[in-house]
Design a protein around this motif. Structure first.
Motif, PDB file in Angstrom:
ATOM      1  N   TRP A   4      -2.795  -3.999   9.118  1.00 36.07           N
ATOM      2  CA  TRP A   4      -1.657  -3.565   9.923  1.00 36.07           C
ATOM      3  C   TRP A   4      -1.849  -2.151  10.448  1.00 36.07           C
ATOM      4  O   TRP A   4      -1.505  -1.846  11.591  1.00 36.07           O
ATOM      5  CB  TRP A   4      -0.373  -3.666   9.112  1.00 36.07           C
ATOM      6  CG  TRP A   4       0.246  -5.019   9.237  1.00 36.07           C
ATOM      7  CD1 TRP A   4       0.141  -6.067   8.384  1.00 36.07           C
ATOM      8  CD2 TRP A   4       1.028  -5.481  10.339  1.00 36.07           C
ATOM      9  NE1 TRP A   4       0.816  -7.155   8.872  1.00 36.07           N
ATOM     10  CE2 TRP A   4       1.376  -6.829  10.069  1.00 36.07           C
ATOM     11  CE3 TRP A   4       1.469  -4.892  11.525  1.00 36.07           C
ATOM     12  CZ2 TRP A   4       2.149  -7.593  10.946  1.00 36.07           C
ATOM     13  CZ3 TRP A   4       2.241  -5.658  12.397  1.00 36.07           C
ATOM     14  CH2 TRP A   4       2.576  -6.980  12.103  1.00 36.07           C
ATOM     15  N   SER A  11      -1.960  -1.199  14.333  1.00 34.57           N
ATOM     16  CA  SER A  11      -0.977  -0.251  14.856  1.00 34.57           C
ATOM     17  C   SER A  11      -1.650   0.903  15.580  1.00 34.57           C
ATOM     18  O   SER A  11      -1.215   1.325  16.658  1.00 34.57           O
ATOM     19  CB  SER A  11      -0.119   0.281  13.696  1.00 34.57           C
ATOM     20  OG  SER A  11       0.800   1.243  14.149  1.00 34.57           O
ATOM     21  N   PHE A  32       2.414   3.301   8.104  1.00 36.07           N
ATOM     22  CA  PHE A  32       3.016   2.078   7.588  1.00 36.07           C
ATOM     23  C   PHE A  32       4.103   2.457   6.588  1.00 36.07           C
ATOM     24  O   PHE A  32       3.987   3.459   5.878  1.00 36.07           O
ATOM     25  CB  PHE A  32       1.959   1.199   6.886  1.00 36.07           C
ATOM     26  CG  PHE A  32       2.430  -0.196   6.594  1.00 36.07           C
ATOM     27  CD1 PHE A  32       2.301  -1.192   7.555  1.00 36.07           C
ATOM     28  CD2 PHE A  32       3.029  -0.511   5.382  1.00 36.07           C
ATOM     29  CE1 PHE A  32       2.750  -2.481   7.296  1.00 36.07           C
ATOM     30  CE2 PHE A  32       3.477  -1.789   5.118  1.00 36.07           C
ATOM     31  CZ  PHE A  32       3.336  -2.789   6.084  1.00 36.07           C
ATOM     32  N   ASP A  49       7.604  -6.904   9.205  1.00 32.14           N
ATOM     33  CA  ASP A  49       6.295  -7.348   9.689  1.00 32.14           C
ATOM     34  C   ASP A  49       5.563  -8.174   8.638  1.00 32.14           C
ATOM     35  O   ASP A  49       4.774  -9.060   8.983  1.00 32.14           O
ATOM     36  CB  ASP A  49       5.447  -6.142  10.098  1.00 32.14           C
ATOM     37  CG  ASP A  49       6.014  -5.454  11.331  1.00 32.14           C
ATOM     38  OD1 ASP A  49       6.227  -6.142  12.345  1.00 32.14           O
ATOM     39  OD2 ASP A  49       6.267  -4.235  11.270  1.00 32.14           O
ATOM     40  N   ARG A 105      11.705   0.340  11.302  1.00 34.21           N
ATOM     41  CA  ARG A 105      10.977  -0.522  12.250  1.00 34.21           C
ATOM     42  C   ARG A 105      11.620  -0.479  13.632  1.00 34.21           C
ATOM     43  O   ARG A 105      10.940  -0.409  14.658  1.00 34.21           O
ATOM     44  CB  ARG A 105      10.975  -1.949  11.691  1.00 34.21           C
ATOM     45  CG  ARG A 105      10.173  -2.981  12.466  1.00 34.21           C
ATOM     46  CD  ARG A 105      10.200  -4.291  11.680  1.00 34.21           C
ATOM     47  NE  ARG A 105       9.365  -5.320  12.281  1.00 34.21           N
ATOM     48  CZ  ARG A 105       9.841  -6.391  12.904  1.00 34.21           C
ATOM     49  NH1 ARG A 105      11.157  -6.554  13.023  1.00 34.21           N
ATOM     50  NH2 ARG A 105       9.017  -7.290  13.408  1.00 34.21           N
ATOM     51  N   PRO A 158       5.404  -0.061  11.809  1.00 33.51           N
ATOM     52  CA  PRO A 158       5.156  -1.317  11.090  1.00 33.51           C
ATOM     53  C   PRO A 158       5.704  -1.202   9.669  1.00 33.51           C
ATOM     54  O   PRO A 158       5.514  -0.179   9.006  1.00 33.51           O
ATOM     55  CB  PRO A 158       3.633  -1.444  11.098  1.00 33.51           C
ATOM     56  CG  PRO A 158       3.123  -0.058  11.278  1.00 33.51           C
ATOM     57  CD  PRO A 158       4.150   0.677  12.088  1.00 33.51           C
TER      58      PRO A 158
END
Length: 394
Positions: A386, A390, A92, A151, A108, A114
């Motif tokens: 997230w 992912s 992330f 996101d 991204r 993400p």
């Protein structure tokens, strides 16, 4: 990074890092090279740098800095971030401030990562009462930054009405995570020797101490407090001492203004203090003053609540949500120095009212504010979801 240049309190990032590393996250921060302050010795925490163009343009006129900053940030940071992402393969990417939105968008898009952006308030986006031309001029960079899809957006509630601002500028509600500021609620039980602390600060035992604790920057308007002092001294029935804690570019001019206004003997400029000493500063104080032109729901105001110190503040942003008139403190019209002086004097002359407002403020804090542990738990939960999603699709 950890002390915002050595003259501010503990960084929000420090609490974030502690929480995430304790939950087995490996964190990599990309920061300007040569920033003052030491890196904490925390396992699974790493820093990487990019050239510090902030210092190179710091003496330019504001208009030129505003033009150059987005260009320099994106041209320097985006290539560095892309290289880091290729080497680290992060789960992330979280950008900090609106300057990072183009960089996170590119990660991204080009690395299929993400991404999110964390905003510590939305500054002048709060001023919807301004004429359209002024609003656009003051907010052009932020408005453009919000056009880069992410996101998620983590927005801290500092009283600048961040959720409303993002919705107004096209960010979908389901992507906004509006979180409270974290506060050291344990300070409510801080034991201190008020007489001893005042003696160390060269403050008379029986004086009424009015505290300004903030960065000395234009948005905080320390000069407004200084300009109120002559009127307070004229109206107050007891000696008043104004205690200024913090550092920043306007500190020297504030000291000079106090001298020109012939109130220097009624002021104490302490400079920055370690975060661990802040409860003692509140213990020595009777009234807390907040004069920002953006919001007066910032962390120091809430810390005053926790320590039972009544607040006098300019009425901007969402300030009245917490600083409730004659309940937890007093608000006065934004920029009205006479009203500010009268509100300070009213509390200085009324010990019983100060005590009642202080007790109400502490009660309000314990019932409504969020500890750092709770706040960072919320961030952990958001990013965890997230990361899990992912990994499940990769």
């Amino acid at each position: 990074m950890w002390s915002l240049g050595g003259d501010a309190g503990v960084s929000d990032d420090y609490e974030f890092v502690n929480k995430f590393t304790k939950h087995d996250y490996e964190l990599h921060f990309l920061i300007p090279k040569g920033e003052p302050g030491s890196q904490p010795d925390i396992e699974n925490f790493h820093t990487h740098t990019y050239p510090n163009f902030f210092k190179a343009i710091s003496n330019l006129p504001t208009f030129l800095r505003r033009l150059l900053l987005p260009f320099l940030f994106n041209s320097v940071v985006i290539p560095r971030a892309l290289l880091l992402a290729r080497a680290l393969k992060p789960d992330f990417v979280l950008g900090h401030s609106h300057y990072s939105t183009a960089a996170t968008f590119m990660l991204r898009k080009l690395r299929s990562l993400p991404t999110g952006v964390k905003l510590f308030g939305v500054m002048d986006l709060v001023h919807t009462q301004w004429p359209r031309w002024k609003y656009l001029y003051k907010n052009a960079e932020q408005m453009l930054a919000l056009k880069f899809p992410q996101d998620l957006w983590i927005v801290l509630d500092d009283g600048t009405k961040g959720r409303e601002a993002l919705l107004r500028h096209g960010v979908s509600n389901e992507k906004i995570h509006f979180l409270p500021n974290g506060i050291n609620l344990e300070w409510a039980d801080h034991a201190c020797n008020r007489e001893k602390i005042r003696k160390e600060m060269r403050i008379p035992r029986d004086a009424c101490v009015v505290l300004f604790l903030s960065r000395f920057v234009p948005s905080k308007r320390p000069e407004a407090v200084i300009r109120s002092i002559p009127r307070v001294l004229e109206l107050a029935e007891r000696e008043a001492i104004f205690l200024f804690v913090g550092g920043g570019p306007l500190k020297a001019s504030s000291v000079a203004l106090a001298a020109r206004s012939k109130v220097a003997e009624h002021t104490r400029f302490m400079g920055p203090v370690p975060h661990s000493r802040v409860p003692d500063v509140f213990c020595a104080s009777d009234i807390f003053i907040s004069t920002s032109n953006l919001t007066n729901m910032a962390i120091p105001t809430f810390e005053a609540f926790v320590c039972g110190v009544p607040v006098v503040a300019f009425d901007v942003g969402d300030t009245k949500k917490a600083v409730k008139e004659n309940e937890t403190g007093c608000t006065v019209p934004d920029g009205d120095i006479e009203a500010l002086a009268r509100a300070i004097t009213d509390l200085a002359n009324n010990e019983e009212k100060r005590a009642a407002l202080g007790l109400n403020a502490k009660k309000y804090a314990m019932e409504n504010f969020t500890s750092w542990d709770e706040r960072t738990d919320k961030e952990l939960e958001i990013i965890d979801s997230w990361v899990r999603a992912s990994r499940a699709t990769s």
